[in-house]
Design a protein around this motif. Structure first.
Motif, PDB file in Angstrom:
ATOM      1  N   LYS A  58       8.118  -3.270   7.262  1.00 42.11           N
ATOM      2  CA  LYS A  58       7.688  -2.394   6.168  1.00 42.11           C
ATOM      3  C   LYS A  58       8.408  -1.043   6.210  1.00 42.11           C
ATOM      4  CE  LYS A  58       3.414  -2.460   7.625  1.00 42.11           C
ATOM      5  NZ  LYS A  58       3.580  -3.224   8.869  1.00 42.11           N
ATOM      6  N   SER A  59       8.360  -0.384   7.377  1.00 45.15           N
ATOM      7  CA  SER A  59       8.990   0.938   7.475  1.00 45.15           C
ATOM      8  C   SER A  59      10.489   0.828   7.244  1.00 45.15           C
ATOM      9  CB  SER A  59       8.761   1.552   8.855  1.00 45.15           C
ATOM     10  OG  SER A  59       7.394   1.733   9.071  1.00 45.15           O
ATOM     11  N   THR A  60      11.102  -0.204   7.811  1.00 49.66           N
ATOM     12  CA  THR A  60      12.545  -0.360   7.631  1.00 49.66           C
ATOM     13  C   THR A  60      12.875  -0.552   6.155  1.00 49.66           C
ATOM     14  OG1 THR A  60      12.604  -1.400   9.803  1.00 49.66           O
ATOM     15  CG2 THR A  60      14.584  -1.614   8.458  1.00 49.66           C
ATOM     16  N   PHE A 102       5.853  10.560   6.140  1.00 52.92           N
ATOM     17  CA  PHE A 102       6.012   9.812   7.375  1.00 52.92           C
ATOM     18  C   PHE A 102       4.718   9.237   7.942  1.00 52.92           C
ATOM     19  CE2 PHE A 102       9.748  12.420   7.209  1.00 52.92           C
ATOM     20  CZ  PHE A 102      10.728  11.645   7.797  1.00 52.92           C
ATOM     21  N   GLN A 103       4.935   8.186   8.753  1.00 46.34           N
ATOM     22  CA  GLN A 103       3.864   7.543   9.508  1.00 46.34           C
ATOM     23  C   GLN A 103       3.301   8.533  10.537  1.00 46.34           C
ATOM     24  OE1 GLN A 103       5.351   3.831  10.893  1.00 46.34           O
ATOM     25  NE2 GLN A 103       3.397   3.114  11.662  1.00 46.34           N
ATOM     26  N   ASP A 104       4.194   9.301  11.164  1.00 47.70           N
ATOM     27  CA  ASP A 104       3.782  10.233  12.194  1.00 47.70           C
ATOM     28  C   ASP A 104       4.189  11.637  11.744  1.00 47.70           C
ATOM     29  OD1 ASP A 104       3.492  11.823  14.379  1.00 47.70           O
ATOM     30  OD2 ASP A 104       5.120  10.904  15.528  1.00 47.70           O
ATOM     31  N   CYS A 182       5.272   6.380   0.898  1.00 50.99           N
ATOM     32  CA  CYS A 182       4.284   6.817   1.887  1.00 50.99           C
ATOM     33  C   CYS A 182       4.176   5.748   2.948  1.00 50.99           C
ATOM     34  CB  CYS A 182       2.924   7.014   1.225  1.00 50.99           C
ATOM     35  SG  CYS A 182       2.951   8.223  -0.083  1.00 50.99           S
ATOM     36  N   ASP A 183       4.602   6.076   4.169  1.00 47.40           N
ATOM     37  CA  ASP A 183       4.599   5.088   5.243  1.00 47.40           C
ATOM     38  C   ASP A 183       3.360   5.283   6.114  1.00 47.40           C
ATOM     39  OD1 ASP A 183       5.117   3.267   7.195  1.00 47.40           O
ATOM     40  OD2 ASP A 183       7.100   4.035   7.706  1.00 47.40           O
ATOM     41  N   GLU A 184       2.363   4.446   5.943  1.00 50.98           N
ATOM     42  CA  GLU A 184       1.107   4.516   6.698  1.00 50.98           C
ATOM     43  C   GLU A 184       0.580   5.946   6.771  1.00 50.98           C
ATOM     44  OE1 GLU A 184      -0.174   1.741   8.444  1.00 50.98           O
ATOM     45  OE2 GLU A 184       1.502   0.441   8.895  1.00 50.98           O
TER      46      GLU A 184
HETATM   47 MG   LIG Z   1       6.034   0.995  10.242  1.00 49.01          MG
END
Ligand SMILES: [Mg+2]
Ligand SMILES: Nc1ncnc2c1ncn2[C@@H]1O[C@H](COP(=O)(O)OP(=O)(O)OP(=O)(O)O)[C@@H](O)[C@H]1O
Length: 329
Positions: A58-60, A102-104, A182-184
């Motif tokens: 997903k992120s990629t 970002f996710q983080d 929007c990644d997580e």
């Molecule tokens: Mg990810």
């Protein structure tokens, strides 16, 4: 209302070379097929939810669409241009229109800069407004994401996790983007903060006509936020439909198993998949799901099923999607 496609992703692929203990000197050891073949369309003003297990790519997919990691193959069409083919300097023009949350969020904020400075920076880089106008804009964006003026002077470590996630949304918004990936963005937050952030994103999306790709592994979150949903498994999309249609009827055995693990309000049997998700270093031949699918046949082991529309706007990549031999809904 006819929907206007804003981003068309066609047969996107991303492979990473992975090296052995001697690094590059030892030669390329293996290839991670992080994104095997992804095609999807983001329509203007719509939220597309991308769901899948950890490691499904997903992120990629998100980062490759934005050109943050170069694609191995495929096309990303945006405003008549294929972003995959653009050079870094050509891409710069589109950068501010296409933003990533970002996710983080901590990793994306400079710990040594006050938040106000971090938010103002892209405006300075793109020569937008004078000092007063820029500060005014930062205050406005802080307000939109539910933060206060005094937060302008704080450093990232002086915020809570939920506030930091608001900051990363603010940072994406400051450039008036057209598309936000929007990644997580809420995975690390507790449920009440999650819903506050989701409500901000939903309101923003409506009011600013933002187009969003929303990445998550949480099915209830994706249901709440998305107009359409794509289910990812081992670097491919196995099913795609409008949210209501998908929750009314799942067609792919993997989606059925995934949905059976969450309460959807319907009477359903819990389906437990056998085995682990295979390694993307050595993805299965044919249908990537065949190693865990109770209905796999010889055809599934050999032939890659195409993602095809079998109900209006409901696509599925299973050779037997039309047949009754699957689990009942
Ligand atoms: Mg990810
Ligand atoms: N830079 C990289 N180099 C090598 N392999 C990578 C790299 N980035 C991702 N991968 C691999 O690609 C696969 C997909 O990773 P990705 O981060 O896209 O998954 P994901 O669906 O976002 O997972 P999660 O839900 O855990 O965030 C994984 O097997 C991961 O190990």
């Amino acid at each position: 209302m006819t929907k206007k496609p804003l981003i068309e992703v066609k047969s996107l692929q991303k492979q990473f070379p992975v090296y052995g203990p001697f690094g590059k000197l030892g030669g390329v050891k293996q290839t991670v097929h992080a994104v095997k073949d992804v095609s999807l369309t983001l329509y203007e003003g719509e939220t597309y939810g991308l769901v899948g297990e950890s490691g499904s790519g997903k992120s990629t997919t998100g980062r490759t669409i934005l050109g943050l990691t170069p694609a191995t193959a495929g096309e990303v069409l945006y405003e008549g241009k294929d972003l995959v083919k653009l050079s870094k300097s050509e891409m710069r023009k589109f950068r501010k229109e296409l933003q990533l949350v970002f996710q983080d969020p901590f990793s994306s904020l400079n710990p040594r800069k006050r938040i106000g400075q971090t938010l103002e920076e892209p405006l300075i880089i793109h020569g937008l407004g004078d000092k007063e106008e820029r500060i005014e804009k930062v205050f406005r964006i802080l307000d939109i994401v539910g933060l206060q003026k005094e937060h302008y002077y704080r450093y990232p470590h002086e915020f809570s996790g939920g506030q930091r996630q608001r900051l990363s949304i603010a940072r994406a918004l400051i450039m008036n983007p057209k598309v936000m990936i929007c990644d997580e963005p809420v995975s690390a937050l507790d449920v009440s903060i999650q819903s506050q952030i989701l409500n901000i994103l939903k309101a923003l999306q409506r009011e600013m006509q933002l187009t969003m790709l929303f990445i998550t592994h949480d099915i209830s979150v994706v249901r709440y936020i998305s107009h359409r949903i794509g289910i990812m498994y081992l670097g491919t999309i196995v099913e795609e439909a409008c949210t209501d249609d998908l929750f009314a009827e799942t067609l792919h055995p993997y989606t059925k198993a995934l949905f059976s693990a969450v309460p959807t309000g319907k009477k359903q049997e819990r389906i437990v998949l056998k085995g682990e998700i295979p390694s993307p270093l050595n993805p299965p031949s044919g249908c990537v799901f065949h190693t865990r699918c109770p209905f796999a046949t010889e055809r599934c082991r050999q032939e890659v099923p195409a993602l095809r529309e079998i109900r209006p706007q409901h696509k599925v990549a299973c050779h037997y999607a039309e047949e009754e031999k699957q689990w009942s809904n």
